[in-house]
Design a protein around this motif. Structure first.
Motif, mmCIF file in Angstrom:
data_model
loop_
_atom_site.group_PDB
_atom_site.id
_atom_site.type_symbol
_atom_site.label_atom_id
_atom_site.label_comp_id
_atom_site.label_asym_id
_atom_site.label_seq_id
_atom_site.Cartn_x
_atom_site.Cartn_y
_atom_site.Cartn_z
ATOM 1 N N GLU A 88 2.534 -14.485 10.365
ATOM 2 C CA GLU A 88 1.240 -14.845 10.936
ATOM 3 C C GLU A 88 0.159 -13.801 10.654
ATOM 4 O O GLU A 88 -0.957 -14.154 10.266
ATOM 5 N N PRO A 89 0.431 -12.487 10.817
ATOM 6 C CA PRO A 89 -0.608 -11.499 10.479
ATOM 7 C C PRO A 89 -1.028 -11.569 9.014
ATOM 8 O O PRO A 89 -2.180 -11.264 8.688
ATOM 9 N N CYS A 90 -0.095 -11.975 8.129
ATOM 10 C CA CYS A 90 -0.433 -12.095 6.701
ATOM 11 C C CYS A 90 -1.534 -13.141 6.488
ATOM 12 O O CYS A 90 -2.358 -12.998 5.578
ATOM 13 N N LYS A 91 -1.529 -14.166 7.330
ATOM 14 C CA LYS A 91 -2.501 -15.239 7.176
ATOM 15 C C LYS A 91 -3.913 -14.774 7.524
ATOM 16 O O LYS A 91 -4.890 -15.434 7.174
ATOM 17 N N GLN A 92 -4.017 -13.640 8.207
ATOM 18 C CA GLN A 92 -5.326 -13.051 8.486
ATOM 19 C C GLN A 92 -5.671 -11.978 7.458
ATOM 20 O O GLN A 92 -6.801 -11.915 6.976
ATOM 21 N N LEU A 93 -4.679 -11.158 7.116
ATOM 22 C CA LEU A 93 -4.951 -10.028 6.227
ATOM 23 C C LEU A 93 -5.133 -10.460 4.781
ATOM 24 O O LEU A 93 -6.045 -9.981 4.089
ATOM 25 N N SER A 94 -4.286 -11.361 4.288
ATOM 26 C CA SER A 94 -4.339 -11.734 2.865
ATOM 27 C C SER A 94 -5.693 -12.317 2.461
ATOM 28 O O SER A 94 -6.268 -11.902 1.447
ATOM 29 N N PRO A 95 -6.249 -13.269 3.226
ATOM 30 C CA PRO A 95 -7.581 -13.770 2.856
ATOM 31 C C PRO A 95 -8.647 -12.674 2.890
ATOM 32 O O PRO A 95 -9.577 -12.689 2.070
ATOM 33 N N LEU A 96 -8.529 -11.737 3.831
ATOM 34 C CA LEU A 96 -9.478 -10.631 3.887
ATOM 35 C C LEU A 96 -9.386 -9.786 2.624
ATOM 36 O O LEU A 96 -10.411 -9.437 2.013
ATOM 37 N N LEU A 97 -8.165 -9.455 2.191
ATOM 38 C CA LEU A 97 -7.989 -8.662 0.982
ATOM 39 C C LEU A 97 -8.517 -9.401 -0.248
ATOM 40 O O LEU A 97 -9.141 -8.799 -1.129
ATOM 41 N N GLU A 98 -8.292 -10.710 -0.299
ATOM 42 C CA GLU A 98 -8.782 -11.494 -1.438
ATOM 43 C C GLU A 98 -10.307 -11.488 -1.472
ATOM 44 O O GLU A 98 -10.920 -11.319 -2.540
ATOM 45 N N ARG A 99 -10.913 -11.641 -0.305
ATOM 46 C CA ARG A 99 -12.384 -11.647 -0.254
ATOM 47 C C ARG A 99 -12.944 -10.285 -0.662
ATOM 48 O O ARG A 99 -13.933 -10.196 -1.407
ATOM 49 N N LEU A 100 -12.318 -9.226 -0.189
ATOM 50 C CA LEU A 100 -12.802 -7.892 -0.533
ATOM 51 C C LEU A 100 -12.590 -7.580 -2.009
ATOM 52 O O LEU A 100 -13.418 -6.905 -2.634
ATOM 53 N N THR A 122 10.936 -6.154 -3.138
ATOM 54 C CA THR A 122 10.869 -5.833 -1.714
ATOM 55 C C THR A 122 11.823 -4.697 -1.374
ATOM 56 O O THR A 122 11.473 -3.757 -0.649
ATOM 57 N N GLN A 123 13.034 -4.754 -1.921
ATOM 58 C CA GLN A 123 14.020 -3.697 -1.670
ATOM 59 C C GLN A 123 13.610 -2.394 -2.332
ATOM 60 O O GLN A 123 13.737 -1.314 -1.750
ATOM 61 N N GLN A 124 13.117 -2.488 -3.557
ATOM 62 C CA GLN A 124 12.745 -1.284 -4.299
ATOM 63 C C GLN A 124 11.637 -0.505 -3.601
ATOM 64 O O GLN A 124 11.617 0.729 -3.625
ATOM 65 N N PHE A 125 10.712 -1.225 -2.991
ATOM 66 C CA PHE A 125 9.597 -0.561 -2.320
ATOM 67 C C PHE A 125 9.918 -0.223 -0.864
ATOM 68 O O PHE A 125 9.079 0.334 -0.167
ATOM 69 N N GLY A 126 11.118 -0.570 -0.412
ATOM 70 C CA GLY A 126 11.500 -0.241 0.957
ATOM 71 C C GLY A 126 10.686 -0.983 1.994
ATOM 72 O O GLY A 126 10.446 -0.468 3.092
ATOM 73 N N ILE A 127 10.272 -2.220 1.677
ATOM 74 C CA ILE A 127 9.454 -3.000 2.604
ATOM 75 C C ILE A 127 10.327 -3.470 3.763
ATOM 76 O O ILE A 127 11.295 -4.194 3.560
ATOM 77 N N GLN A 128 9.984 -3.061 4.968
ATOM 78 C CA GLN A 128 10.753 -3.439 6.146
ATOM 79 C C GLN A 128 10.006 -4.409 7.050
ATOM 80 O O GLN A 128 10.582 -4.940 7.996
ATOM 81 N N GLY A 129 8.759 -4.626 6.751
ATOM 82 C CA GLY A 129 7.965 -5.561 7.523
ATOM 83 C C GLY A 129 6.712 -5.931 6.768
ATOM 84 O O GLY A 129 6.241 -5.164 5.932
ATOM 85 N N VAL A 130 6.196 -7.115 7.027
ATOM 86 C CA VAL A 130 4.971 -7.569 6.384
ATOM 87 C C VAL A 130 3.964 -7.954 7.460
ATOM 88 O O VAL A 130 4.357 -8.313 8.576
ATOM 89 N N PRO A 131 2.674 -7.847 7.110
ATOM 90 C CA PRO A 131 2.140 -7.419 5.814
ATOM 91 C C PRO A 131 2.306 -5.917 5.594
ATOM 92 O O PRO A 131 2.293 -5.138 6.537
ATOM 93 N N ALA A 132 2.467 -5.566 4.325
ATOM 94 C CA ALA A 132 2.498 -4.168 3.915
ATOM 95 C C ALA A 132 1.606 -4.041 2.691
ATOM 96 O O ALA A 132 1.660 -4.884 1.795
#
Length: 327
Positions: A88-100, A122-132
């Motif tokens: 759910e937070p991705c749905k707010q952050l991703s459009p913001l990043l695209e606009r910027l 995802t494993q290589q970058f050690g992503i444990q949560g999104v958005p990152a």
């Protein structure tokens, strides 16, 4: 924000991101300079850039990562948005990043990576949560933030990233925007030959040589900020060599009072881009320890502050938390 984090090598997709296997920064800077020179030549000749040749928002997969992110980062800072459909937070952050990305008009490129469809990355970058959100500049990985952020904070981070990219790496960007004159941005390598030798040792993965070289610079120039940052990174990379992430995390979780386990876990947190987790872990450990153990943890925390950079807001916040625990 200081660009004192892992560099990506050209085989990043064939194994875990190896922080000691460094892609030559000089080569990356040279490519960036060539790209700027070509854009300047085209501008002088009245040739307008083709916007379709410089997409500002791109979907990246494991197969295209090397070309679309690592290679592209020699010309423009590439911001990576790790997202998922269910987030759910991705749905707010991703459009913001695209606009910027569109608003910044070529000073950055946004690379979107679906963590579900690209689990190896995802494993290589050690992503444990999104958005990152991370960035790659001249082949070097720069963790930015995790979780949703306000537009004002995101703008501040992007402005800092662009400034660092220009001043530290000579990567100006400008895809689809007016070209910069060749040589306007600062060069990647310092003029000081001793400091250049230290950087080169770090770039080729000679951590022992890099540590000694940075220390030599600091003997002559105790206040050299660049050498302090380089030394802090080299020492961090040496400490995490050979550590098993799962084993370290298990040991740290099993005994919060085990100082050595917490130090190792914090190092791996920082290397994986989880800056707040690393700082929070050590601040909490300071609060649980006394005497020499407390001082050991406090000194390590200060060393990690050096890796990130004194002006980073995460360092400022952690310094405040440390002060509250100590006093």
């Amino acid at each position: 924000m200081q660009p004192r984090n892992s560099r990506l090598n050209s085989s990043a997709l064939r194994g875990a991101v190896d922080l000691a296997a460094v892609k030559a920064a000089g080569e990356a800077a040279q490519k960036a300079e060539q790209a700027r020179a070509e854009r300047a030549r085209q501008a002088a000749a009245g040739i307008a850039p083709d916007p379709s040749a410089y997409p500002l928002v791109i979907d990246v997969t494991e197969d295209t990562f090397e070309t679309e992110v690592v290679q592209r980062s020699t010309e423009v800072p590439v911001v990576i948005d790790f997202w998922a459909e269910w987030c759910e937070p991705c749905k707010q952050l991703s459009p913001l990043l695209e606009r910027l990305a569109e608003e910044y008009a070529g000073r950055i490129v946004l690379a979107k990576i679906d963590v579900e469809a690209n689990q190896l990355l995802t494993q290589q970058f050690g992503i444990q949560g999104v958005p990152a959100v991370m960035a790659v500049v001249a082949g070097q990985l720069v963790p930015l933030f995790q979780g949703a952020e306000s537009e004002a904070n995101v703008r501040k981070v992007l402005d800092q990233l662009i400034l660092v990219a220009e001043q530290r790496f000579g990567v100006v960007g400008g895809a689809g925007a007016p070209a910069e004159a060749p040589g306007e941005a600062g060069p990647y390598l310092p003029e000081d030959p001793a400091l250049a030798a230290a950087h080169e040792a770090l770039d080729r993965g000679d951590l022992g040589g890099a540590i000694q070289a940075y220390q030599n610079v600091l003997v002559e120039e105790p206040g050299n900020t660049e050498a302090k940052l380089g030394l802090a990174q080299a020492q961090l990379l040496r400490r995490v060599e050979g550590l098993d992430l799962a084993s370290v995390r298990t040991a740290a979780a099993a005994d919060p009072k085990d100082v050595e386990a917490q130090l190792k876990a914090a190092d791996l947190d920082l290397v994986g881009g989880h800056v707040e987790d690393a700082f929070g872990r050590l601040v909490a450990t300071v609060g649980r320890t006394f005497g020499e153990d407390r001082d050991t943890v406090r000194v390590r925390l200060l060393e990690l502050f050096e890796v990130i950079g004194a002006e980073d807001p995460r360092v400022t916040a952690a310094r405040g938390a440390l002060a509250r625990v100590l006093f």
